[in-house]
Scaffold this active site. Sequence first.
Site, PDB file in Angstrom:
ATOM      1  CG  HIS A  48       2.645  11.455  14.656  1.00  0.00           C
ATOM      2  ND1 HIS A  48       2.709  12.525  14.279  1.00  0.00           N
ATOM      3  CD2 HIS A  48       1.253  11.093  14.946  1.00  0.00           C
ATOM      4  CE1 HIS A  48       1.327  13.011  13.847  1.00  0.00           C
ATOM      5  NE2 HIS A  48       0.645  12.022  14.475  1.00  0.00           N
ATOM      6  CG  ASP A  87       5.165  -7.423  -0.151  1.00  0.00           C
ATOM      7  OD1 ASP A  87       4.053  -7.906  -0.033  1.00  0.00           O
ATOM      8  OD2 ASP A  87       5.342  -6.777  -1.026  1.00  0.00           O
ATOM      9  CD  GLU A 151      -5.885  10.165  13.482  1.00  0.00           C
ATOM     10  OE1 GLU A 151      -5.053  10.351  14.400  1.00  0.00           O
ATOM     11  OE2 GLU A 151      -5.591   9.562  12.320  1.00  0.00           O
ATOM     12  CG  ASP A 177      -4.559  14.102  14.677  1.00  0.00           C
ATOM     13  OD1 ASP A 177      -4.246  15.310  14.473  1.00  0.00           O
ATOM     14  OD2 ASP A 177      -4.073  13.138  14.514  1.00  0.00           O
TER      15      ASP A 177
END
Length: 257
Positions: A48, A87, A151, A177
């Site tokens: 977000h 990574d 969610e 959510d």
Amino acid sequence: MQLRKNRFKEAIQSGQLQLGLWSMTRDPALTEMLAGCGYDWINLDCEHTPNHIDRVLSMLQAIEPYDTEAIVRATHLDPAEIKQLLDAGARNIVIPYVQTVEEAQLAAASVEYPPKGIRGVAGSTRASRFGAVTDYVKTARDNICLIVQIETADAMSRIEEIAAVDGIDAMFIGPADLAASLGHPGDVKHPEVQAAIVEAIQRITAAGKPAGFLSGDQEMLDKVVAAGGLMMGIDIDMILLRRAALERLETCRKWLD
């Protein structure tokens, strides 16, 4: 050279409560300041916020000298993005909006090297101290904590099945959510939503996985801890900053009366 132990993963797996802060500000200097405040973990949010890998890297570097562990929430379930985050040195990964066993399996495969998983192998990344950790490919998964977010109502119905997927280390409840999915968008304080959150935490814990939650509502946080929550996000940095700015201004407006 050996990898530094993942203190966050060790703590939640041993049942220790970990207090964290959700970060949406995208500023490495602010991230560094917060890392010195004593939180057990700071979550760097990509879902977000307009966070990209280069900015996440800078914030990971800002947190590195401190005892606080970094968590990164990916934008979505994307093996390529997860590979880049790993990574870059992220080792606690939150995958949002996981709703099915198949999605949980893909998330687990994304943080595991072949033959068990699908993470691409690179020899000299920041994660391996640029190749200084010579056994990184063999030992990396032990230090990675994969957290999936529950969610939706559909995901709620599959908590036990998702928890049973090999490679899922912890599960996190996304209240906003979930509230929308339950028919109460923008109303995380609705009794049905709060009851569902507590139930989810209890079921995750009963399934043998550490459970997490984020809220600035102290009453709700208390309920979740009582239900067994271990990864407790107790506020969001952007909201903290705005709240403090408004409170300070209101205090000083007395001079205008």
